[in-house]
Write an enzyme that holds these catalytic residues in place. Sequence first.
Site, short mmCIF file in Angstrom:
data_model
loop_
_atom_site.label_atom_id
_atom_site.label_comp_id
_atom_site.label_asym_id
_atom_site.label_seq_id
_atom_site.Cartn_x
_atom_site.Cartn_y
_atom_site.Cartn_z
N MET A 1 0.85 -1.20 0.00
CA MET A 1 0.00 0.00 0.00
C MET A 1 0.88 1.24 0.00
O MET A 1 0.77 2.12 0.86
CB MET A 1 -0.93 -0.03 1.22
N GLY A 2 1.79 1.31 -0.98
CA GLY A 2 2.59 2.51 -1.16
C GLY A 2 1.79 3.52 -1.98
O GLY A 2 0.57 3.50 -1.99
N ILE B 1 1.34 3.77 -5.20
CA ILE B 1 0.50 3.16 -6.23
C ILE B 1 -0.65 2.38 -5.59
O ILE B 1 -1.81 2.54 -5.99
CB ILE B 1 1.35 2.24 -7.15
N ARG C 1 4.12 -3.51 4.87
CA ARG C 1 5.11 -3.64 5.95
C ARG C 1 4.69 -2.78 7.14
O ARG C 1 4.77 -3.18 8.28
CB ARG C 1 6.48 -3.17 5.47
N ARG D 1 6.27 -6.60 -10.28
CA ARG D 1 7.33 -7.18 -11.09
C ARG D 1 6.99 -8.67 -11.18
O ARG D 1 6.44 -9.25 -10.24
CB ARG D 1 8.72 -7.02 -10.41
N GLU E 1 10.44 -10.62 -19.56
CA GLU E 1 9.51 -9.88 -20.41
C GLU E 1 10.17 -9.71 -21.78
O GLU E 1 11.22 -9.06 -21.86
CB GLU E 1 9.21 -8.50 -19.80
N HIS F 1 3.83 -4.91 -20.11
CA HIS F 1 4.42 -3.88 -19.24
C HIS F 1 4.09 -2.47 -19.74
O HIS F 1 4.99 -1.69 -20.06
CB HIS F 1 5.94 -4.08 -19.10
#
Lengths: 327, 326
Positions: free
Chosen positions: B157-158, B160, B180, B242, B271, B290
Amino acid sequence: MEEDKRWALISEVGGDTGYLEELADVLKRHFHLICLREFLQNPALHGPKVQVLFIWKFLPEAEPSLLRSLPALLLVASGGVGVDHLDVPFINGLGVKVANTPGVVSDSTADHAMALLLASARKILDGHQIAVDPKTTHLPQRLMGVEVTRATLGIVGMGDIGYKIAQRSKGFEMKILYHNRTRRTGAAERATGAEFCRRLDDLLKRSDFVVIAVKLTADTTGLIGRRELSLMKPTATLVNVSRGLVVDQDALVEALRSGRIGAAALDVTHPEPLPRDHPLLGLPNVLITPHMGISTNATATAIVEKMLENGLAAVKGLPVPDEVKLQ
Amino acid sequence: MEDNKPWALISEVGDQGYIEEVTDILEQHFHIICHKDFLQNSLVHGPKIQAILMWNTLPAAKPSLLSLLPSLKVVASGGAGIDHLDVPYIASLGVKVTNTPGVVSDATADIAMGLLLASARRIVEGHLIAVDPNITCLPLKLMGVEVTGSTLGIIGMGHIGYKIAQRGKGFDMKILYHNRNRRSFEDEQAVGASYRENMDDLLKESDFVMMAVNLTPETTDLISHRELSLMKPTATLVNISRGLVVDQDALVKALKSGGICAAALDVTHPEPLPRDHPLLCLPNVLITPHVGTNTIATTRKMVLKMVDNAVAVLNGQVIPNEVKPN
C-alpha cells in the site's frame, strides 16, 4: 404447492440464446415453464394456460401474433431495464401489463462502462494480443494509450447508470460533465463533482471520454450523429452502453476512419451482432463487446429474481412492482 | 550555453529506447550519445559522459560499461522500480543513483484497475467473439464476475497501492490491504481500507488480489504455492509490480487446477515470456506487455523527472529522488 403454480412462456433453457439452468430454476420455483418451441407445436392447447411471458435477451419477441395466442396473459415481464424492444401501448391495449427490472442492472452496467473505457484508453486488447503473439520477441515501446486520471468524462444520460458511472470515475479524479433532460440535485452534483451541461454540444466539445447512458426513445435515436461526432475532440473516445440506435453507426465509422474522433468502445450495436462484413469490425481503434453489460452471475440472478417477483405479483392480482407505465 | 551542455549516455531513440516525443526533453539539457555510437569509440566518448539516462533498464549499469566512464556522476533511471540496479555497487564508484517515483503512480493505478475490470468482465474474449467472422448470434454463456461490492485485497500500500484503493472505493469495493507498515487512521478512513497484518487473511478474504509491492529480496516469490492455495477458487490475481514477485510455475498450476479463477498480469519474468510458456495459452489469463506507464503524458513526466534528477546531481544541487544504498 405444485398445483398452484401458474404457467409462463419462455424462449428456451440452454443453447445460445436461452436461460442458464440455474436461472431457469429460479423461475421454476413458482411457475410451470413452457418453451417457445414446444408452445408453437400446439398454441391452441398451451396458449390459454399462459399468464406470464418472461422475456430474456429480447426473446421471445412480443409480436402481435404471439400475444394474441395468449388469451390469459396478464404480464410481459422483461429482464433488463430497456423496453425499446416492446410496443408498450399495444401490449397495454390488449389488457396486458409490462414490467422491466430497473435498479438491479445499474452497478454491473456502470462497471462494464468503466471496463470499456479503461480497456480502450490503455489499449488492453492490443497489449494482450502482442503479449501472446507467437512472433513477439520484445516489449513494444510504441504501444501508447491515453491518460485516464484527471481526463474529462462527459456522461450523456445521468439516470441510475449514468450516476454510478460518475461515482466510479470520481476515484480516477476525472473531471465529470453530464447532460440530462433534467438537472440532478445539488447534493448529487456535489457528491460526484459532476458539472451540468445544459447543451450537449458543450459536453461534446470538452470531453476526452463521452459515455452514452441514455434510454432508447424516439428522442434519443440517432442522438450522436455526424454533427455531434464532429464536435468531439480528435483525441476523444466514444463509449456506448445504452443502445446501438442512439448512435448513427455510419457516421461513427466515418468519424473513426477520418480521425475526427480517436476511438470507440461499444457494448451495444445495431443490429446485434453486426453483419460480419460491417466496417466497425475491421477498424483498429474500436473495441466491441457482445452486449455483456449485465453478464455476471450475480446480476443475471438478481434480474431473474425481479422478473419472478413481477410475475408473481401479476398472477396474484397485486400491483406489479416494476410496471412500466407510460407518461 | 549550447557548448556547456554535459554529455549523457542513452540506449537509443526508437525501437527499445526512448520514443521520439521525449527527445526534446533530453536534448534541452544534455548532449546525447546513444550506446551503439558510444561503442564505436568508447575511449574518445567515455571520459565526456557524466550521466547515464537509463530507460527500460538500458543501457545496463554493468562493470564493463561503468569502467569506461571515468567522469560518470549519476545513473538516472526512468521509472520507480530499482530492482534492476545494483545500488551499493554503483554508489561504491562514487556515482549517484536516482529514480522517478510519484509520476508513475496514476497511470499504473489506472492500468491496475483496467486489468482488474477487463479480466472480471471478459472484455478481450468478448471483443474477439464480437468481431469473429464465424459467429452468427451472441453467446449467453460468456459471464464475468461482479466487481461492485467485491473484496479487493491490495498487497503493498505505497503510492500506487493507495491510488488503487481510491479507485476501488468508487466501485463500492471492500478494501483490505497488507503492508510492511500500517497506514494512518486518516488514510485508511479516506478509502475505507482495512489492514490485514497477516497476509494470509487478506488472501483468504479477497475476490481480487492486487500486487503493488516493490521487488526486493523479501518480496521475491511472495506469492507462491501456499499463498495461491489460500486464495478463493473464484479469485483473480492482478500483478502490476514485477514478474518475480509471483512464482510463475505455481501460478500456472493454480490456474490449471482451478485453485484460483483468473490472472491479469502487466508484468512477467522474463519480459516478454518465452513463446512456449504455458501462461500464454491459458484461457483465463490476461497479459499486457508492461504498459503500466504507457501514455505520452506520463512518459514525458518520467523523462522530465529523470533529467531534473541528473541535472541536480551535476549542478551539486539537492537531488529530488536519490536512491541511497541502505
